[in-house]
Design an enzyme around this catalytic site. Structure first.
Site, PDB file in Angstrom:
ATOM      1  N   ARG A  18      36.744 -20.123 -16.082  1.00 12.74           N
ATOM      2  CA  ARG A  18      38.011 -20.609 -16.632  1.00 12.74           C
ATOM      3  C   ARG A  18      37.790 -21.510 -17.860  1.00 12.74           C
ATOM      4  O   ARG A  18      38.589 -21.489 -18.784  1.00 12.74           O
ATOM      5  CB  ARG A  18      38.778 -21.364 -15.545  1.00 12.74           C
ATOM      6  CG  ARG A  18      39.306 -20.392 -14.517  1.00 12.74           C
ATOM      7  CD  ARG A  18      39.804 -21.042 -13.264  1.00 12.74           C
ATOM      8  NE  ARG A  18      40.536 -20.050 -12.477  1.00 12.74           N
ATOM      9  CZ  ARG A  18      41.015 -20.253 -11.265  1.00 12.74           C
ATOM     10  NH1 ARG A  18      40.854 -21.422 -10.679  1.00 12.74           N
ATOM     11  NH2 ARG A  18      41.666 -19.304 -10.642  1.00 12.74           N
ATOM     12  N   LYS A  72      47.379  -4.763   2.529  1.00 12.05           N
ATOM     13  CA  LYS A  72      48.700  -4.568   3.113  1.00 12.05           C
ATOM     14  C   LYS A  72      49.787  -4.220   2.123  1.00 12.05           C
ATOM     15  O   LYS A  72      49.815  -4.729   1.004  1.00 12.05           O
ATOM     16  CB  LYS A  72      49.113  -5.866   3.815  1.00 12.05           C
ATOM     17  CG  LYS A  72      48.321  -6.129   5.070  1.00 12.05           C
ATOM     18  CD  LYS A  72      48.821  -7.391   5.729  1.00 12.05           C
ATOM     19  CE  LYS A  72      48.269  -7.520   7.145  1.00 12.05           C
ATOM     20  NZ  LYS A  72      48.787  -8.733   7.789  1.00 12.05           N
ATOM     21  N   GLY A  78      42.053 -11.036  -7.315  1.00 10.56           N
ATOM     22  CA  GLY A  78      40.807 -11.685  -6.907  1.00 10.56           C
ATOM     23  C   GLY A  78      39.778 -10.700  -6.384  1.00 10.56           C
ATOM     24  O   GLY A  78      38.643 -10.648  -6.862  1.00 10.56           O
ATOM     25  N   GLY A  97      47.638 -14.992  -8.993  1.00 12.78           N
ATOM     26  CA  GLY A  97      49.086 -15.000  -8.748  1.00 12.78           C
ATOM     27  C   GLY A  97      49.910 -14.601  -9.963  1.00 12.78           C
ATOM     28  O   GLY A  97      50.881 -13.842  -9.837  1.00 12.78           O
TER      29      GLY A  97
HETATM   30  P1  ADP Z   1      43.357  -8.304  -4.667  1.00 15.69           P
HETATM   31  O1  ADP Z   1      42.752  -9.639  -4.261  1.00 15.69           O
HETATM   32  O2  ADP Z   1      42.535  -7.616  -5.713  1.00 15.69           O
HETATM   33  O3  ADP Z   1      44.812  -8.407  -5.027  1.00 15.69           O
HETATM   34  P2  ADP Z   1      43.877  -7.597  -1.928  1.00 15.69           P
HETATM   35  O4  ADP Z   1      43.651  -9.015  -1.513  1.00 15.69           O
HETATM   36  O5  ADP Z   1      45.262  -7.082  -1.880  1.00 15.69           O
HETATM   37  O6  ADP Z   1      43.261  -7.330  -3.377  1.00 15.69           O
HETATM   38  O7  ADP Z   1      43.044  -6.604  -0.996  1.00 15.69           O
HETATM   39  C1  ADP Z   1      41.662  -6.728  -0.790  1.00 15.69           C
HETATM   40  C2  ADP Z   1      41.314  -6.536   0.658  1.00 15.69           C
HETATM   41  O8  ADP Z   1      41.770  -5.306   1.182  1.00 15.69           O
HETATM   42  C3  ADP Z   1      39.814  -6.539   0.835  1.00 15.69           C
HETATM   43  O9  ADP Z   1      39.440  -7.638   1.649  1.00 15.69           O
HETATM   44  C4  ADP Z   1      39.524  -5.214   1.503  1.00 15.69           C
HETATM   45  O10 ADP Z   1      38.508  -5.295   2.492  1.00 15.69           O
HETATM   46  C5  ADP Z   1      40.842  -4.873   2.140  1.00 15.69           C
HETATM   47  N1  ADP Z   1      40.933  -3.440   2.432  1.00 15.69           N
HETATM   48  C6  ADP Z   1      40.922  -2.427   1.571  1.00 15.69           C
HETATM   49  N2  ADP Z   1      41.003  -1.233   2.195  1.00 15.69           N
HETATM   50  C7  ADP Z   1      41.056  -1.498   3.511  1.00 15.69           C
HETATM   51  C8  ADP Z   1      41.131  -0.683   4.687  1.00 15.69           C
HETATM   52  N3  ADP Z   1      41.172   0.653   4.610  1.00 15.69           N
HETATM   53  N4  ADP Z   1      41.159  -1.307   5.889  1.00 15.69           N
HETATM   54  C9  ADP Z   1      41.123  -2.650   5.946  1.00 15.69           C
HETATM   55  N5  ADP Z   1      41.046  -3.477   4.887  1.00 15.69           N
HETATM   56  C10 ADP Z   1      41.005  -2.906   3.676  1.00 15.69           C
HETATM   57 MG    MG Z   2      42.850 -10.737  -2.394  1.00 19.23          MG
END
Ligand code: ADP
Ligand code: MG
Length: 399
Positions: A38, A199, A357, A380
């Protein structure tokens, strides 16, 4: 893109006081920063201003002190790290307004840098109190915002100040806004979006915004399971939000109406236990997932098909890994598709912008972050931008 002023629009600023909002919310361990990305990001703006002879006052938050002074959350903790990155000594000023700041400015020479204390020590910051902002503005001649990562907050230091002083986007902010505009604001079609992660519930607004803006919506990660379930696929023990299948169906209908193709995997990587290289590991068609199995990544055939989709696209925006990438081999789809996107970007056929992240971590794991057009570390703010929300800190710069 709606215009905002940049450092190119500054006149002669020698001897003028610049209030510069930066992101110094560094991850710390044993009293020093574990990651100074940063500070590196803000460095060009800070040094450009000092080279032009301005007196630079850095304004930032650090942690969540909730409107009161906290001995563990002073920005003085990052002073040493900031000095190291900038290669310059800076003066710590334990206030953000008033006579102490005024006197410190008197001591600073042109081109010197002062670091104000944690702006969140005062409740007026998060309340965006106009009097608080006025108090800060009194010691400045102009305002520069170089903290895109805080731009989704309408706080005094991110929004209020922009209305009180001539306001400019710093170089990092400028680069981020240009990249985001090229990805979703005014992108060259066809546009593909990859949305993955755990999710659907955390990314509903993202999906709803994207279906109206992109030609290809690629869904992976845990959230793909919810979409597969909505289409009647038995996903076994996979992470799946069964209560959101109606929502998933609605999003697919919206996509249909908008002419957006939704891509779901037709093969997947499954296992009975969530561990590295488990004995039960196998790849199968989505219709063959056993009741004891979990989908942990999308399969190689799906990845190949998605690579073909990317080859027909001019723009890509990516948020969320396609699988549980932290555990081997469930990073394979993410790494392979990321490498394809990186290669297409390097060939000049694709503008690729990614953020989030875990997404940034996954791209680093694939060693391709540097080959994307732009990788946002804003968390965010990046997600809210993907949701299509106006960001108060950016809107205020448009004046
Ligand atoms: P970002 O931080 O890039 O926005 P997210 O926090 O939404 O991404 O998602 C990342 C998480 O999703 C990771 O910890 C990863 O392990 C999990 N993930 C991805 N695919 C699956 C899956 N099929 N089952 C369970 N967890 C998953
Ligand atoms: Mg994340």
């Amino acid at each position: 893109m709606t215009s905002f002023k940049t450092l190119d629009d500054l006149g002669d600023v020698a001897g003028k006081v610049a209030l510069v909002r930066v992101d110094l919310n560094l991850p710390m361990q044993d009293g020093s920063a574990t990651d100074v990305t940063r500070v590196e990001a803000a460095k060009p703006t800070i040094l450009e201003l000092t080279e032009k002879g301005a007196k630079v006052l850095l304004l930032a938050h650090f942690g969540r002190p909730k409107g009161q002074r906290s001995s563990t959350m002073s920005t003085s903790f990052v002073q040493g790290d900031v000095e190291k990155v900038l290669g310059k000594e800076i003066m710590f000023i334990p206030e953000v307004m008033g006579p102490v700041v005024e006197q410190s400015i008197g001591i600073l020479d042109n081109g010197d840098i002062g670091l104000l204390d944690n702006v969140r020590f005062w409740p007026g910051e998060e309340a965006n109190d106009p009097d608080f902002a006025k108090g800060i503005a009194e010691n400045g001649d102009f305002y520069v915002n170089d903290a895109f990562s805080a731009a989704h907050r309408a706080h005094a230091s991110t929004e209020g100040l922009a209305h009180l002083l001539p306001a400019y986007a710093g170089r990092a902010m400028e680069a981020e806004l240009k990249a985001l505009d090229a990805a979703l604001g005014n992108p060259e079609p066809p546009v593909a979006a990859v949305v993955g992660g755990a999710k659907v519930s955390t990314k509903l607004a993202v999906l709803e915004n994207l279906v109206g803006r992109v030609q290809h919506l690629i869904i992976g990660g845990g959230m793909a399971n919810t979409f597969l379930a909505a289409r009647g696929v038995d996903v076994g023990k996979s992470l799946c939000e069964h209560d959101l299948t109606d929502t998933a169906n609605r999003i697919m209908d919206q996509a249909d109406h908008a002419g957006c193709t939704v891509h779901l995997p037709y093969d997947v990587v499954v296992a009975k236990e969530f561990a590295a290289n488990p004995p039960s590991l196998r790849t199968c068609n989505v219709h063959e997932v056993g009741s004891e199995e979990m989908i942990l990544d999308i399969g190689p055939q799906a990845v190949e098909a998605l690579a073909d989709v990317l080859k027909t696209c001019r723009t890509l925006v990516w948020n969320g890994p396609l699988g549980a990438f932290e555990t081997s081999p469930f990073d394979e789809a993410t790494v392979t598709l990321a490498k394809t996107a990186a290669a297409l970007t390097q060939d000049g056929s694709l503008v690729s912008v990614a953020g989030g992240g875990d997404t940034v971590a996954a791209l680093n794991q694939a060693d391709v972050a540097g080959d994307f057009t732009y990788v946002s570390t804003a968390g965010g703010a990046f997600l809210e931008w993907m949701e299509g929300k106006p960001l108060p800190g950016v809107e205020a710069l448009k004046g």
